[in-house]
Write a protein that holds these residues in place. Structure first.
Motif, PDB file in Angstrom:
ATOM      1  N   THR A 150       0.847  -1.156   0.137  1.00 35.46           N
ATOM      2  CA  THR A 150       0.128  -0.152   0.028  1.00 35.46           C
ATOM      3  C   THR A 150       1.100   1.177   0.032  1.00 35.46           C
ATOM      4  OG1 THR A 150      -1.644  -1.180   1.173  1.00 35.46           O
ATOM      5  CG2 THR A 150      -1.867   1.208   1.424  1.00 35.46           C
ATOM      6  N   ARG A 151       0.484   2.167  -1.006  1.00 35.87           N
ATOM      7  CA  ARG A 151       1.360   3.399  -1.022  1.00 35.87           C
ATOM      8  C   ARG A 151       1.214   4.361   0.218  1.00 35.87           C
ATOM      9  NH1 ARG A 151       0.796   8.766  -2.619  1.00 35.87           N
ATOM     10  NH2 ARG A 151       2.605   9.533  -3.835  1.00 35.87           N
ATOM     11  N   ALA A 152       2.338   4.600   0.952  1.00 35.63           N
ATOM     12  CA  ALA A 152       2.351   5.379   1.904  1.00 35.63           C
ATOM     13  C   ALA A 152       3.490   6.566   1.561  1.00 35.63           C
ATOM     14  CB  ALA A 152       2.923   4.648   3.149  1.00 35.63           C
ATOM     15  N   PRO A 153       2.778   7.789   1.468  1.00 35.99           N
ATOM     16  CA  PRO A 153       3.596   9.028   0.956  1.00 35.99           C
ATOM     17  C   PRO A 153       4.258   9.589   2.267  1.00 35.99           C
ATOM     18  CG  PRO A 153       1.340   9.631   1.064  1.00 35.99           C
ATOM     19  CD  PRO A 153       1.546   8.173   1.339  1.00 35.99           C
ATOM     20  N   ILE A 154       5.386  10.092   2.140  1.00 36.65           N
ATOM     21  CA  ILE A 154       6.149  10.829   3.104  1.00 36.65           C
ATOM     22  C   ILE A 154       6.053  12.289   2.660  1.00 36.65           C
ATOM     23  CG2 ILE A 154       8.428  11.107   4.167  1.00 36.65           C
ATOM     24  CD1 ILE A 154       7.217   8.475   4.575  1.00 36.65           C
ATOM     25  N   PRO A 155       5.594  13.017   3.780  1.00 33.74           N
ATOM     26  CA  PRO A 155       5.271  14.501   3.172  1.00 33.74           C
ATOM     27  C   PRO A 155       6.678  15.217   3.116  1.00 33.74           C
ATOM     28  CG  PRO A 155       4.396  14.039   5.183  1.00 33.74           C
ATOM     29  CD  PRO A 155       5.173  12.772   5.092  1.00 33.74           C
ATOM     30  N   ALA A 156       6.759  16.094   2.061  1.00 32.79           N
ATOM     31  CA  ALA A 156       7.978  16.701   1.736  1.00 32.79           C
ATOM     32  C   ALA A 156       8.353  17.661   2.595  1.00 32.79           C
ATOM     33  CB  ALA A 156       7.376  17.889   0.443  1.00 32.79           C
TER      34      ALA A 156
END
Length: 392
Positions: free
Chosen positions: A96-102
């Motif tokens: 599952t895609r888990a984005p890391i904030p910029a």
């Protein structure tokens, strides 16, 4: 203590020992092997070690999810908890895609996966520092003159924007526009260009490659080292064979380098083989002859040039009508003029016999021979049937 009591005590100690070691005791006092313990649940991370703005893929191994129970991944680095198995975040096989904030700072963050609020697995996420935009040139090995390269531009950096980028290099035939790689789910700021040809006439050296944005500002730069093949290199000049000739399409490996004859006005096929053609030669190989109406374009044959054969090139050429009989040279030039091979083709008047030396008569003779054999076989079969039917 009596001997019987001592024996019973020893027997009991033995049973206890077996029970402790084996893990399970039956009602009859016999020990059973304990079932192998299942491996504990673990968290799998695809593209581990992300930079701010990238994403990772999360999956849980060795855990049987019960119907109606959802696994949730939580970490201080996430903007919000992430439900695993969410179709909207599917990565196509990497969790599952888990984005890391910029805005995330580099460092190590705890990661837990919960089921109904209970932690079932633990791990950590290591966020790496940001990296300035970069351009990569992939030649698939050695960057030779004429080879095709792939370009990859990584623009993931805080504050970088825009979607229009162009790559320039004196080694390219023209400036190259980069396309946004929309299939990259872990990095939304990647751009690429595939199969970019290098100039065939390049001299050995290092050529700067740089990326500019829509306003012409340079965003990244990298060196490209170009070197021609030299004696001792596996791909130096290859092992050229030919030209050879055949007279019927599809009979590539029946080609002969010597003794081939064909009538004027007919079509001849030219074959060429080279263990290591120069990059791009599959698009420009030709055979020339004063006997041809026009140069023969030799096309690379992907099917016949398989791993068990050297690369094969072949193509048709029309013999000039009314050409005087004689022997005519056929020349193939390869490796940017460093390899030249000449064969000789015999041109005759009218049809050629003697086993079909021009290819087409050979097919006719083969067809006639096959017809004769078929008639002979049919006659023999008829005679046998008549003998069996006649009274003895």
């Amino acid at each position: 203590m009596s001997e019987r009591g001592g024996a019973m005590r020893a027997s009991w100690q033995c049973i206890v020992a077996v029970g402790v070691c084996g893990g399970v005791l039956s009602c009859g006092g016999l020990a059973r092997p304990a079932a192998a313990a299942q491996d504990p649940p673990t968290i799998s991370q695809a593209f581990a070690g992300p930079r701010p703005g990238e994403a990772i893929g999360i999956d849980v191994l060795n855990y049987d999810t019960k119907p109606g129970v959802h696994l949730v991944a939580e970490s201080p680095v996430f903007a919000a908890p992430i439900r695993l198995g969410d179709p909207a975040r599917d990565t196509g096989g990497e969790g599952t895609r888990a984005p890391i904030p910029a805005s995330a700072r580099p460092g190590t963050y705890p990661l837990v996966v919960k089921a109904r609020g209970k932690v079932v697995a633990r791990d950590t996420i290591e966020v790496k520092p940001p990296r300035r935009p970069s351009i990569e040139v992939d030649s698939g090995g050695n960057a030779r003159p004429g080879v095709k390269v792939n370009l990859f531009f990584d623009d993931l950096y805080p504050g970088e924007t825009g979607t229009s980028f162009t790559v320039r290099c004196a080694a390219f035939t023209s400036p190259v526009r980069l396309a946004h790689d929309k299939k990259s789910w872990n990095n939304t700021r990647t751009f690429h260009a595939l199969d970019v040809p290098l100039r065939r006439t390049l001299k050995d050296g290092t050529y700067p490659v740089w990326v500019t944005d829509a306003h012409g500002r340079r965003r990244a730069e990298a060196p490209l080292k170009v070197r021609s093949a030299r004696p001792g290199d596996d791909d130096y000049l290859g092992k050229a064979r030919g030209p050879a000739f055949f007279g019927k399409e599809g009979y590539v490996f029946s080609a002969r380098a010597k003794g081939f004859a064909i009538p004027a006005g007919r079509t001849v096929y030219v074959r060429w083989q080279d263990a290591n053609p120069d990059p791009g030669e599959e698009e420009r190989m030709t055979a020339t002859s004063p006997a041809f109406q026009a140069p023969a374009k030799l096309t690379f044959d992907v099917v016949k040039g398989h791993e068990e054969e050297d690369p094969v090139f072949w193509g048709p050429a029309r013999i000039r009508p009314g050409l005087r009989p004689g022997s005519y040279p056929v020349t193939v030039v390869s490796h940017q003029g460093r390899v030249t091979r000449t064969g000789y083709l015999t041109v005759t008047q009218g049809s050629v016999g003697h086993g079909g030396r021009d290819g087409s008569p050979a097919a006719l003779w083969a067809g006639a021979g096959a017809g004769v054999l078929a008639l002979g076989a049919a006659a023999l079969l008829l005679v046998r049937r008549r003998r069996r039917a006649s009274p003895s």
